[in-house]
Design a protein around this motif. Structure first.
Motif, short mmCIF file in Angstrom:
data_model
loop_
_atom_site.label_atom_id
_atom_site.label_comp_id
_atom_site.label_asym_id
_atom_site.label_seq_id
_atom_site.Cartn_x
_atom_site.Cartn_y
_atom_site.Cartn_z
N PHE A 1 -7.71 -11.19 -2.73
CA PHE A 1 -7.18 -10.03 -3.43
C PHE A 1 -5.88 -10.36 -4.16
CE2 PHE A 1 -4.97 -5.86 -3.55
CZ PHE A 1 -5.90 -5.16 -4.31
N THR A 2 -5.11 -11.29 -3.62
CA THR A 2 -3.94 -11.81 -4.32
C THR A 2 -4.17 -13.29 -4.60
OG1 THR A 2 -2.75 -12.31 -2.26
CG2 THR A 2 -2.37 -10.14 -3.25
N SER A 3 -3.64 -13.77 -5.71
CA SER A 3 -3.85 -15.18 -6.07
C SER A 3 -3.12 -16.11 -5.13
CB SER A 3 -3.41 -15.42 -7.51
OG SER A 3 -2.01 -15.16 -7.67
N LYS A 4 -2.02 -15.63 -4.57
CA LYS A 4 -1.23 -16.42 -3.63
C LYS A 4 -1.41 -15.84 -2.23
CE LYS A 4 2.94 -17.44 -4.93
NZ LYS A 4 4.39 -17.30 -5.24
N THR A 5 -1.63 -16.70 -1.26
CA THR A 5 -1.74 -16.26 0.13
C THR A 5 -0.78 -17.06 1.00
OG1 THR A 5 -3.58 -17.79 0.54
CG2 THR A 5 -4.14 -15.53 -0.11
N HIS A 6 -0.55 -16.56 2.21
CA HIS A 6 0.44 -17.17 3.10
C HIS A 6 -0.13 -17.32 4.51
CE1 HIS A 6 3.67 -16.52 0.09
NE2 HIS A 6 2.99 -15.44 -0.19
N SER A 7 0.34 -18.32 5.21
CA SER A 7 -0.07 -18.57 6.59
C SER A 7 1.03 -18.28 7.60
CB SER A 7 -0.53 -20.03 6.75
OG SER A 7 -1.72 -20.27 6.03
N GLU A 8 2.23 -18.04 7.11
CA GLU A 8 3.36 -17.75 7.99
C GLU A 8 4.35 -16.88 7.22
OE1 GLU A 8 5.84 -21.88 7.19
OE2 GLU A 8 4.54 -21.69 8.94
N VAL B 1 3.00 -10.18 -0.78
CA VAL B 1 3.43 -8.78 -0.87
C VAL B 1 3.91 -8.40 -2.28
CG1 VAL B 1 3.98 -8.57 1.58
CG2 VAL B 1 5.76 -9.34 -0.02
N ASP B 2 4.47 -9.35 -3.00
CA ASP B 2 4.90 -9.04 -4.37
C ASP B 2 3.69 -8.72 -5.25
OD1 ASP B 2 7.60 -9.39 -3.81
OD2 ASP B 2 7.53 -11.54 -4.23
N GLU B 3 2.61 -9.46 -5.07
CA GLU B 3 1.39 -9.18 -5.83
C GLU B 3 0.77 -7.85 -5.40
OE1 GLU B 3 -1.49 -12.25 -6.66
OE2 GLU B 3 -0.09 -13.78 -5.95
N VAL B 4 0.83 -7.54 -4.11
CA VAL B 4 0.31 -6.26 -3.64
C VAL B 4 1.10 -5.11 -4.28
CG1 VAL B 4 0.03 -4.75 -1.63
CG2 VAL B 4 -0.58 -7.17 -1.47
N LYS C 1 0.10 -4.40 -7.73
CA LYS C 1 -1.21 -3.77 -7.87
C LYS C 1 -1.21 -2.31 -7.42
CE LYS C 1 -4.02 -7.98 -7.12
NZ LYS C 1 -5.09 -7.85 -8.12
N LYS C 2 -0.06 -1.74 -7.13
CA LYS C 2 0.00 -0.39 -6.57
C LYS C 2 -0.78 0.62 -7.40
CE LYS C 2 3.17 3.40 -5.48
NZ LYS C 2 4.60 3.84 -5.38
N ASP D 1 -8.61 3.85 -5.79
CA ASP D 1 -8.80 4.08 -4.35
C ASP D 1 -9.43 2.87 -3.69
OD1 ASP D 1 -8.38 5.66 -2.13
OD2 ASP D 1 -10.34 6.62 -2.23
N LEU D 2 -8.78 1.72 -3.86
CA LEU D 2 -9.30 0.46 -3.37
C LEU D 2 -9.01 0.26 -1.88
CD1 LEU D 2 -8.21 -1.89 -6.32
CD2 LEU D 2 -10.38 -0.65 -6.05
N LEU D 3 -9.61 -0.79 -1.34
CA LEU D 3 -9.37 -1.29 0.01
C LEU D 3 -9.87 -0.33 1.09
CD1 LEU D 3 -5.74 -2.68 -0.54
CD2 LEU D 3 -7.94 -3.78 -0.99
#
Length: 303
Positions: A15-22, A281-284, A287-288, A295-297
């Protein structure tokens, strides 16, 4: 996991181009200063992801933490970690079997008594997977019932007894959160089963219902996928060959929970939706408008 889309995930994990593991700077709870007073209850806080949620909040500076689970020694270990991080935080340890109504009612009573009725955030982390059986006909009824009780009924009981405290807390964050999973979308593949995935799907629909019932009173109901975390529950039922795919930190979910609740109602537009702690979170935030307008997710019938 190259076959994730064919299993039923779609592209939800992307859903976001960047993801995180920590945790990272934008979600680092140690950079947060929660309003005072601020009380958080974590159900299922004795180990793993639940302990990570508790210590994440401890870093953000709440005035009170309520730690609940069946195993008191595990809760004491989590409490010791939280006190080491934040010596000023008041901690209440409450033994609680989430499928027992009397236990959950007692948890609410203990929380109310300890902190004068104040409660800002509830995080329901308790969960069980059970053996991964690919077919209904090979599934043990006891495993099925246990998954329904813990993952679905337990969330209902937590909502029934703890939401009144959230709603009655003047100026509170009013956040009720459940640790969910992207596995609710699995329909085939090695992890598909009628115990964990289906019971967690029921939990997700319950959280959507809670949003519809109480968002008008200022309550947010967040469902948070914690990332791919190797836990004791995974170790009991997941083939060792899949362990490399479970590479996310147990602190990842906690950092997202703090991010969702640190600014009062600013993230309430994500209420009633399933989000992933691995998303940027910045990408989220960017997308607000799209998320709200479309009405996604959410689970929907496509026709």
């Amino acid at each position: 996991m190259a076959d994730m889309e064919s299993w039923g995930f779609g592209k939800f994990g992307e859903f976001t181009s960047k993801t995180h593991s920590e945790p990272y700077e934008a979600t680092d709870p140690s950079l947060v200063k929660l309003p005072q007073p601020f009380v958080v209850c974590v159900v299922g806080a004795s180990r793993g992801i639940g302990a990570g949620i508790a210590t994440s909040y401890a870093k953000a500076g709440p005035t009170g933490l309520v730690l609940a689970a069946r195993t008191v020694p595990g809760l004491e270990e989590t409490a010791a970690l939280c006190r080491k991080i934040n010596p000023k935080v008041e901690i209440e340890i409450v033994p609680c079997d989430i499928i027992n109504p009397e236990d959950v009612a007692n948890l609410a009573d203990k929380t109310k008594a300890k902190f004068g009725g104040r409660l800002d955030v509830v995080v329901v982390n308790s969960g069980v997977s059970g053996p991964i059986e690919p077919k209904v006909t090979t599934t043990d009824p006891k495993d099925f019932q246990n998954a329904i009780n813990v993952n679905y009924v337990g969330t209902f009981l937590s909502a029934k007894y703890l939401i009144p405290l959230l709603l009655s807390t003047e100026g509170g964050a009013k956040a009720f959160m459940a640790v969910s999973t992207l596995a609710v979308m699995i329909i085939r593949g090695p992890f598909a089963n009628s115990t964990y995935t289906v019971s967690k799907a029921a939990q997700l629909k319950l959280m959507e219902k809670i949003h519809e019932e109480y968002s008008g009173e200022g309550l947010a109901a967040f469902s948070v996928h914690p990332g791919a975390v190797w836990t004791e529950m995974n170790a009991s039922h997941t083939p060792e060959a899949f362990k490399p795919f479970f590479a996310d930190s147990p602190d990842l979910c906690g950092s997202w929970c703090v991010w969702l609740t640190k600014d009062g109602s600013q993230k309430h537009w994500l209420s009633g939706r399933l989000v992933s702690a691995s998303w940027d979170v910045d990408e989220v935030d960017a997308k607000k408008d799209e998320i709200v307008e479309k009405d996604l997710l959410k689970f929907k019938l496509v026709y």
